[in-house]
Write a protein that holds these residues in place. Structure first.
Motif, PDB file in Angstrom:
ATOM      1  N   ASP A  25       4.057  98.234  80.166  1.00  0.00           N
ATOM      2  CA  ASP A  25       4.450  98.884  78.917  1.00  0.00           C
ATOM      3  C   ASP A  25       5.973  99.016  78.902  1.00  0.00           C
ATOM      4  O   ASP A  25       6.528  99.966  79.432  1.00  0.00           O
ATOM      5  CB  ASP A  25       3.779 100.261  78.811  1.00  0.00           C
ATOM      6  CG  ASP A  25       4.045 100.942  77.474  1.00  0.00           C
ATOM      7  OD1 ASP A  25       4.654 100.302  76.597  1.00  0.00           O
ATOM      8  OD2 ASP A  25       3.652 102.100  77.329  1.00  0.00           O
ATOM      9  N   TYR A  26       6.636  98.024  78.302  1.00  0.00           N
ATOM     10  CA  TYR A  26       8.097  98.025  78.244  1.00  0.00           C
ATOM     11  C   TYR A  26       8.554  98.407  76.834  1.00  0.00           C
ATOM     12  O   TYR A  26       7.960  97.980  75.847  1.00  0.00           O
ATOM     13  CB  TYR A  26       8.681  96.637  78.533  1.00  0.00           C
ATOM     14  CG  TYR A  26       8.286  95.982  79.834  1.00  0.00           C
ATOM     15  CD1 TYR A  26       7.835  96.712  80.916  1.00  0.00           C
ATOM     16  CD2 TYR A  26       8.411  94.601  79.973  1.00  0.00           C
ATOM     17  CE1 TYR A  26       7.500  96.082  82.110  1.00  0.00           C
ATOM     18  CE2 TYR A  26       8.081  93.968  81.153  1.00  0.00           C
ATOM     19  CZ  TYR A  26       7.623  94.705  82.218  1.00  0.00           C
ATOM     20  OH  TYR A  26       7.291  94.073  83.387  1.00  0.00           O
ATOM     21  N   LYS A  27       9.637  99.153  76.768  1.00  0.00           N
ATOM     22  CA  LYS A  27      10.302  99.439  75.500  1.00  0.00           C
ATOM     23  C   LYS A  27      11.781  99.145  75.671  1.00  0.00           C
ATOM     24  O   LYS A  27      12.391  99.543  76.672  1.00  0.00           O
ATOM     25  CB  LYS A  27      10.084 100.892  75.091  1.00  0.00           C
ATOM     26  CG  LYS A  27       8.651 101.233  74.700  1.00  0.00           C
ATOM     27  CD  LYS A  27       8.523 102.692  74.271  1.00  0.00           C
ATOM     28  CE  LYS A  27       7.103 103.000  73.790  1.00  0.00           C
ATOM     29  NZ  LYS A  27       6.127 102.890  74.911  1.00  0.00           N
ATOM     30  N   PHE A  28      12.360  98.444  74.707  1.00  0.00           N
ATOM     31  CA  PHE A  28      13.772  98.069  74.768  1.00  0.00           C
ATOM     32  C   PHE A  28      14.463  98.531  73.483  1.00  0.00           C
ATOM     33  O   PHE A  28      14.110  98.082  72.388  1.00  0.00           O
ATOM     34  CB  PHE A  28      13.924  96.555  74.915  1.00  0.00           C
ATOM     35  CG  PHE A  28      13.117  95.947  76.032  1.00  0.00           C
ATOM     36  CD1 PHE A  28      13.524  96.075  77.352  1.00  0.00           C
ATOM     37  CD2 PHE A  28      11.947  95.251  75.767  1.00  0.00           C
ATOM     38  CE1 PHE A  28      12.779  95.508  78.380  1.00  0.00           C
ATOM     39  CE2 PHE A  28      11.207  94.676  76.773  1.00  0.00           C
ATOM     40  CZ  PHE A  28      11.617  94.803  78.092  1.00  0.00           C
ATOM     41  N   GLU A  29      15.448  99.386  73.623  1.00  0.00           N
ATOM     42  CA  GLU A  29      16.196  99.892  72.477  1.00  0.00           C
ATOM     43  C   GLU A  29      17.638 100.112  72.900  1.00  0.00           C
ATOM     44  O   GLU A  29      17.934 100.995  73.706  1.00  0.00           O
ATOM     45  CB  GLU A  29      15.592 101.207  71.981  1.00  0.00           C
ATOM     46  CG  GLU A  29      16.260 101.770  70.729  1.00  0.00           C
ATOM     47  CD  GLU A  29      16.047 100.908  69.491  1.00  0.00           C
ATOM     48  OE1 GLU A  29      17.028 100.687  68.744  1.00  0.00           O
ATOM     49  OE2 GLU A  29      14.896 100.460  69.276  1.00  0.00           O
ATOM     50  N   GLY A  30      18.543  99.259  72.400  1.00  0.00           N
ATOM     51  CA  GLY A  30      19.950  99.362  72.768  1.00  0.00           C
ATOM     52  C   GLY A  30      20.262  98.818  74.142  1.00  0.00           C
ATOM     53  O   GLY A  30      21.370  98.981  74.655  1.00  0.00           O
ATOM     54  N   THR A  31      19.291  98.151  74.766  1.00  0.00           N
ATOM     55  CA  THR A  31      19.505  97.535  76.081  1.00  0.00           C
ATOM     56  C   THR A  31      19.997  96.097  75.882  1.00  0.00           C
ATOM     57  O   THR A  31      20.263  95.651  74.768  1.00  0.00           O
ATOM     58  CB  THR A  31      18.214  97.539  76.896  1.00  0.00           C
ATOM     59  OG1 THR A  31      17.215  96.773  76.194  1.00  0.00           O
ATOM     60  CG2 THR A  31      17.705  98.948  77.101  1.00  0.00           C
ATOM     61  N   SER A  32      20.095  95.380  76.964  1.00  0.00           N
ATOM     62  CA  SER A  32      20.553  93.992  76.916  1.00  0.00           C
ATOM     63  C   SER A  32      19.599  93.125  76.096  1.00  0.00           C
ATOM     64  O   SER A  32      18.406  93.046  76.379  1.00  0.00           O
ATOM     65  CB  SER A  32      20.653  93.429  78.334  1.00  0.00           C
ATOM     66  OG  SER A  32      20.949  92.053  78.316  1.00  0.00           O
ATOM     67  N   GLY A  33      20.150  92.466  75.064  1.00  0.00           N
ATOM     68  CA  GLY A  33      19.382  91.526  74.254  1.00  0.00           C
ATOM     69  C   GLY A  33      20.172  90.238  74.144  1.00  0.00           C
ATOM     70  O   GLY A  33      21.217  90.197  73.470  1.00  0.00           O
ATOM     71  N   GLU A  34      19.719  89.197  74.796  1.00  0.00           N
ATOM     72  CA  GLU A  34      20.517  87.981  74.942  1.00  0.00           C
ATOM     73  C   GLU A  34      19.952  86.807  74.151  1.00  0.00           C
ATOM     74  O   GLU A  34      18.743  86.702  73.941  1.00  0.00           O
ATOM     75  CB  GLU A  34      20.622  87.622  76.426  1.00  0.00           C
ATOM     76  CG  GLU A  34      21.268  88.731  77.245  1.00  0.00           C
ATOM     77  CD  GLU A  34      21.167  88.495  78.743  1.00  0.00           C
ATOM     78  OE1 GLU A  34      20.810  87.376  79.158  1.00  0.00           O
ATOM     79  OE2 GLU A  34      21.427  89.440  79.501  1.00  0.00           O
ATOM     80  N   SER A  35      20.862  85.937  73.725  1.00  0.00           N
ATOM     81  CA  SER A  35      20.504  84.709  73.012  1.00  0.00           C
ATOM     82  C   SER A  35      20.901  83.539  73.908  1.00  0.00           C
ATOM     83  O   SER A  35      22.087  83.329  74.170  1.00  0.00           O
ATOM     84  CB  SER A  35      21.246  84.623  71.679  1.00  0.00           C
ATOM     85  OG  SER A  35      20.998  85.773  70.881  1.00  0.00           O
TER      86      SER A  35
END
Length: 241
Positions: free
Chosen positions: A220-230
């Motif tokens: 159960d992962y939640k990502f908000e304002g963390t590293s988001g890469e393209s």
């Protein structure tokens, strides 16, 4: 009577011979496994969300924040193949966790799962399944699950552009939304890394996540304002070595 020195020398010689035999068998086994996998390649785009801060240290081979990285990535091949099967347009998802406490330490993979687009052709789905369970991905560890689910991208034409969000979904189990951030020299260009520590990623625009998550395989992962890469990826393997 045979001396103790002679017995010791005999044991050491036998140990050396057995070591050499084991090494030779390892080479033979590795070559055999490589021969089992056809030549393959995947070149295209991928967006990923992970638990590190935007200044993700993993990009340069450093330890993730807190020593543990949790991530989910969704990719689409512009071009690709697995043997004779064309993988152009094929979409996939990868979930994972790994541990690295200090820079230079080898990664310890603790979780891996793969997802294949249910809208792909039967040949493409079978090829991706073989690829993810084959020799090239063996270092990722035993997959906890491999599922076929609908994978979709939104606003992919804006890939890697500053301030523009690209999102992707895998069924109802995962969403990745990433927005590249600007570099300091030119605010109209994203902050990027090339020739990073992660093999196969040829270009990486740093950014932030929003409303991103992964719920499956007991995770159960939640990502908000963390590293988001393209990422622009160029993966290949198999065939003759």
């Amino acid at each position: 009577m045979t001396s103790m020195k002679t017995i010791h020398q005999t044991k050491e010689t036998l140990k050396t011979i057995l070591t050499l035999i084991a090494a030779a068998l390892g080479v033979i086994q590795t070559s055999a496994r490589a021969a089992e996998e056809p030549a393959w390649s995947l070149e295209g785009k991928m967006v990923s969300a992970d638990s590190c801060g935007v200044d993700c240290h993993c990009i340069i081979g450093g330890p993730p924040d807190g020593g543990l990285c949790k991530f989910f990535a969704i990719g689409q091949a512009d071009t690709g193949q697995y043997g004779e099967v064309k993988l152009d347009g094929a979409k996939f998802g990868i979930a994972g966790e790994f541990i690295r406490k200090i820079i230079g330490e080898s990664l310890k993979k603790t979780f891996t799962a793969y997802y294949i687009d249910s809208g792909a052709s039967a040949e493409q789905k079978e090829a991706l399944r073989k690829l993810f369970t084959g020799p090239s991905f063996a270092a990722q560890g035993q997959a906890t699950e491999i599922k076929e689910l609908a994978i979709n991208f939104e606003n992919l034409d804006a890939f890697g552009q500053v301030g523009k969000t690209v999102s992707a979904t895998v069924g109802d189990i995962a969403t990745v939304k990433v927005t590249p951030i600007a570099g300091g020299t030119d605010p109209n260009k994203p902050m990027t890394v090339e020739n990073e520590a992660e093999a196969g990623s040829t270009w990486n625009a740093l950014g932030k996540t929003s409303n991103s998550f992964y719920h499956s395989a007991g995770k159960d992962y939640k990502f908000e304002g963390t590293s988001g890469e393209s990422h622009r990826i160029a993966w290949k393997g198999g065939g003759e070595k």
